[in-house]
Design an enzyme around this catalytic site. Sequence first.
Site, PDB file in Angstrom:
ATOM      1  N   ASN A   7       0.877  -1.178   0.000  1.00 49.00           N
ATOM      2  CA  ASN A   7       0.000   0.000   0.000  1.00 49.00           C
ATOM      3  C   ASN A   7       0.908   1.220   0.000  1.00 49.00           C
ATOM      4  O   ASN A   7       1.437   1.609   1.049  1.00 49.00           O
ATOM      5  CB  ASN A   7      -0.896  -0.046   1.243  1.00 49.00           C
ATOM      6  CG  ASN A   7      -1.864   1.120   1.309  1.00 49.00           C
ATOM      7  OD1 ASN A   7      -1.817   2.035   0.471  1.00 49.00           O
ATOM      8  ND2 ASN A   7      -2.733   1.106   2.292  1.00 49.00           N
ATOM      9  N   LYS A  14       3.282   0.825   3.152  1.00 43.19           N
ATOM     10  CA  LYS A  14       2.977  -0.233   4.116  1.00 43.19           C
ATOM     11  C   LYS A  14       3.025  -1.574   3.393  1.00 43.19           C
ATOM     12  O   LYS A  14       2.626  -1.656   2.227  1.00 43.19           O
ATOM     13  CB  LYS A  14       1.571  -0.037   4.701  1.00 43.19           C
ATOM     14  CG  LYS A  14       1.457   1.158   5.603  1.00 43.19           C
ATOM     15  CD  LYS A  14       0.091   1.135   6.289  1.00 43.19           C
ATOM     16  CE  LYS A  14      -0.305   2.543   6.670  1.00 43.19           C
ATOM     17  NZ  LYS A  14      -1.682   2.881   6.422  1.00 43.19           N
ATOM     18  N   ARG A  91      -2.608  -2.113  -3.413  1.00 36.63           N
ATOM     19  CA  ARG A  91      -3.819  -1.322  -3.209  1.00 36.63           C
ATOM     20  C   ARG A  91      -3.759  -0.113  -4.131  1.00 36.63           C
ATOM     21  O   ARG A  91      -2.782   0.638  -4.117  1.00 36.63           O
ATOM     22  CB  ARG A  91      -3.900  -0.854  -1.763  1.00 36.63           C
ATOM     23  CG  ARG A  91      -5.077   0.041  -1.559  1.00 36.63           C
ATOM     24  CD  ARG A  91      -5.102   0.643  -0.191  1.00 36.63           C
ATOM     25  NE  ARG A  91      -6.310   1.445  -0.060  1.00 36.63           N
ATOM     26  CZ  ARG A  91      -6.364   2.575   0.608  1.00 36.63           C
ATOM     27  NH1 ARG A  91      -5.305   3.048   1.210  1.00 36.63           N
ATOM     28  NH2 ARG A  91      -7.494   3.238   0.683  1.00 36.63           N
ATOM     29  N   HIS A 180     -13.272   2.575  -0.158  1.00 37.59           N
ATOM     30  CA  HIS A 180     -13.234   1.501   0.854  1.00 37.59           C
ATOM     31  C   HIS A 180     -13.841   0.209   0.295  1.00 37.59           C
ATOM     32  O   HIS A 180     -14.311  -0.648   1.053  1.00 37.59           O
ATOM     33  CB  HIS A 180     -14.046   1.853   2.123  1.00 37.59           C
ATOM     34  CG  HIS A 180     -13.536   3.022   2.899  1.00 37.59           C
ATOM     35  ND1 HIS A 180     -14.374   3.982   3.417  1.00 37.59           N
ATOM     36  CD2 HIS A 180     -12.292   3.384   3.263  1.00 37.59           C
ATOM     37  CE1 HIS A 180     -13.677   4.883   4.071  1.00 37.59           C
ATOM     38  NE2 HIS A 180     -12.395   4.543   3.985  1.00 37.59           N
ATOM     39  N   ARG A 241     -12.955  15.490   7.783  1.00 34.15           N
ATOM     40  CA  ARG A 241     -13.649  15.857   6.530  1.00 34.15           C
ATOM     41  C   ARG A 241     -15.091  16.243   6.810  1.00 34.15           C
ATOM     42  O   ARG A 241     -15.747  15.632   7.659  1.00 34.15           O
ATOM     43  CB  ARG A 241     -13.637  14.679   5.551  1.00 34.15           C
ATOM     44  CG  ARG A 241     -12.253  14.342   5.050  1.00 34.15           C
ATOM     45  CD  ARG A 241     -12.274  13.099   4.179  1.00 34.15           C
ATOM     46  NE  ARG A 241     -11.209  12.201   4.578  1.00 34.15           N
ATOM     47  CZ  ARG A 241     -11.093  10.943   4.180  1.00 34.15           C
ATOM     48  NH1 ARG A 241     -11.981  10.423   3.368  1.00 34.15           N
ATOM     49  NH2 ARG A 241     -10.082  10.209   4.599  1.00 34.15           N
ATOM     50  N   GLY A 331     -11.793   1.131  12.537  1.00 32.93           N
ATOM     51  CA  GLY A 331     -11.414   1.565  13.885  1.00 32.93           C
ATOM     52  C   GLY A 331     -12.588   1.870  14.806  1.00 32.93           C
ATOM     53  O   GLY A 331     -12.670   1.340  15.919  1.00 32.93           O
ATOM     54  N   GLU A 384      -8.186  -5.488   5.083  1.00 33.07           N
ATOM     55  CA  GLU A 384      -8.015  -5.130   3.676  1.00 33.07           C
ATOM     56  C   GLU A 384      -6.799  -5.811   3.063  1.00 33.07           C
ATOM     57  O   GLU A 384      -6.820  -6.185   1.893  1.00 33.07           O
ATOM     58  CB  GLU A 384      -7.922  -3.600   3.548  1.00 33.07           C
ATOM     59  CG  GLU A 384      -9.292  -2.957   3.730  1.00 33.07           C
ATOM     60  CD  GLU A 384      -9.251  -1.465   4.006  1.00 33.07           C
ATOM     61  OE1 GLU A 384      -8.877  -1.091   5.132  1.00 33.07           O
ATOM     62  OE2 GLU A 384      -9.585  -0.681   3.113  1.00 33.07           O
TER      63      GLU A 384
HETATM   64  P1  ADP Z   1      -8.159   4.959   9.156  1.00 28.19           P
HETATM   65  O1  ADP Z   1      -9.345   5.416   8.380  1.00 28.19           O
HETATM   66  O2  ADP Z   1      -7.068   5.978   9.245  1.00 28.19           O
HETATM   67  O3  ADP Z   1      -7.667   3.570   8.795  1.00 28.19           O
HETATM   68  P2  ADP Z   1      -9.081   3.704  11.610  1.00 28.19           P
HETATM   69  O4  ADP Z   1      -9.936   2.692  10.931  1.00 28.19           O
HETATM   70  O5  ADP Z   1      -7.899   3.235  12.362  1.00 28.19           O
HETATM   71  O6  ADP Z   1      -8.686   4.896  10.652  1.00 28.19           O
HETATM   72  O7  ADP Z   1     -10.033   4.514  12.619  1.00 28.19           O
HETATM   73  C1  ADP Z   1      -9.576   5.514  13.448  1.00 28.19           C
HETATM   74  C2  ADP Z   1     -10.651   5.791  14.497  1.00 28.19           C
HETATM   75  O8  ADP Z   1     -10.950   4.562  15.146  1.00 28.19           O
HETATM   76  C3  ADP Z   1     -10.254   6.781  15.573  1.00 28.19           C
HETATM   77  O9  ADP Z   1     -11.247   7.781  15.697  1.00 28.19           O
HETATM   78  C4  ADP Z   1     -10.187   5.955  16.853  1.00 28.19           C
HETATM   79  O10 ADP Z   1     -10.817   6.610  17.900  1.00 28.19           O
HETATM   80  C5  ADP Z   1     -10.916   4.681  16.530  1.00 28.19           C
HETATM   81  N1  ADP Z   1     -10.182   3.521  17.089  1.00 28.19           N
HETATM   82  C6  ADP Z   1      -9.185   2.838  16.490  1.00 28.19           C
HETATM   83  N2  ADP Z   1      -8.729   1.836  17.301  1.00 28.19           N
HETATM   84  C7  ADP Z   1      -9.447   1.920  18.443  1.00 28.19           C
HETATM   85  C8  ADP Z   1      -9.473   1.178  19.661  1.00 28.19           C
HETATM   86  N3  ADP Z   1      -8.645   0.160  19.861  1.00 28.19           N
HETATM   87  N4  ADP Z   1     -10.372   1.541  20.597  1.00 28.19           N
HETATM   88  C9  ADP Z   1     -11.222   2.576  20.394  1.00 28.19           C
HETATM   89  N5  ADP Z   1     -11.241   3.302  19.258  1.00 28.19           N
HETATM   90  C10 ADP Z   1     -10.392   3.005  18.299  1.00 28.19           C
END
Ligand code: ADP
Length: 397
Positions: A7, A14, A91, A180, A241, A331, A384
């Site tokens: 990626n 990555k 990716r 996504h 955003r 996340g 992913e």
């Molecule tokens: P990206 O779109 O950059 O891949 P992620 O899917 O990692 O982002 O999502 C980031 C969000 O997910 C953040 O707002 C964070 O609060 C939440 N998050 C990620 N890991 C955790 C966790 N272990 N516990 C609680 N919230 C999390």
Amino acid sequence: MIILVVNAGSSSLKYQLIDMKNENVLAKGLCDRIGLPASLIKHKTFDGRSLEKEIEMPTHRDAIANLLKVLTNDEVGVIKSLDEITAVGHRVVHGGEKFFKSVIIDDEVMKTLEECAELAPLHNPPNITGIKACQQVLPNVKQVAVFDTAFHQTMPKKAYMYALPYEYYEKYKVRKYGFHGTSHKYVSERAALLLGKPIEELKIVTCHLGNGSSVAAVKGGKVVDTSMGFTPLDGLAMGTRCGSIDPAIVTFIMNKEGLTTEQMDTIMNKKSGMLAVSGVSSDFRDLDDAVEQGNERAALALDIFAYQVKKTIGAYACAMGGLDAVVFTAGIGENNSKIRKMICEGLEFLGISIEDEKNLKRGEEIDVSKEGAKVRVLVIPTNEELAIAKETQKLIG
Ligand code: ADP
């Protein structure tokens, strides 16, 4: 079969090396600050060995060459020779209208990828640089492109066309693409497996909620609508955003504040969303903490987010003429039980009802709906990289 998943971003790359026999991640890591001073490689193996080292990496080609050295070295290597790598899965953010599925990369594909670069000027050029670097360093290994947009290419025209002068679609390909896609595809297929039903018979809303968030309506395994649009700025309000806003606001603010297009673009992509509403952070963990301390704007930010996801689920149930399952992933979707609860509350009329205790679980595949609820609510961690590796394996046979 061992597959390298890449990626590539503008200054980072990555990677994961996956053994497809048992879908084990042999090693994963990051080449950071490519082309900048103090570039470094961070690498971890399946058995707990790790490396973090500053290495000069002026180009993506240097990054690939270095990560391949690390994969085969004595201390933190996981393969004896590069010959063990059967293919590389890349990716690629934007596949335009040309790519509705993953492809083996050849000269023709590279040419088309270059043409699509205009649609994602921040993302596609580094993706292409990553592919070229791998082609140079691993000339005999097949390379596959897996697109974020591809899964959404099944949308009907009524869902992807904007009511703008038609010539903008013809001249510039201005339409909804959605992003996504690899994640929406992966979790919708997992959902069908977990529910023990053929995906062709299911109506699923998949909610990929992370820093960037999008929702997709997956009917019979095919996307019929999704919340991101021509770019990943559309749809839900996100970490930084703004998501969908009245388009007239853009010119109004630009005139009032005397902003250039670049400045306005930065405001909408980097200075809006949860960060702007809360004035605290774009990260939902920080927002949760702020709410605990009584911060009303942080609470408002979470309310806005949950409300927008909720009404998108409702809209997509209508678009599909029914709903069998809602999937939460990424996340926030995987870890934030409070947001899941806020989203699901009030949707009992649709058949959605979640069990509080089950909903407290995080980061594992689980059905959190109440027994007997008509619509199943599933939490499914996305993967992913594995999805890209599987697509790559499928293509090269
Ligand atoms: P990206 O779109 O950059 O891949 P992620 O899917 O990692 O982002 O999502 C980031 C969000 O997910 C953040 O707002 C964070 O609060 C939440 N998050 C990620 N890991 C955790 C966790 N272990 N516990 C609680 N919230 C999390």
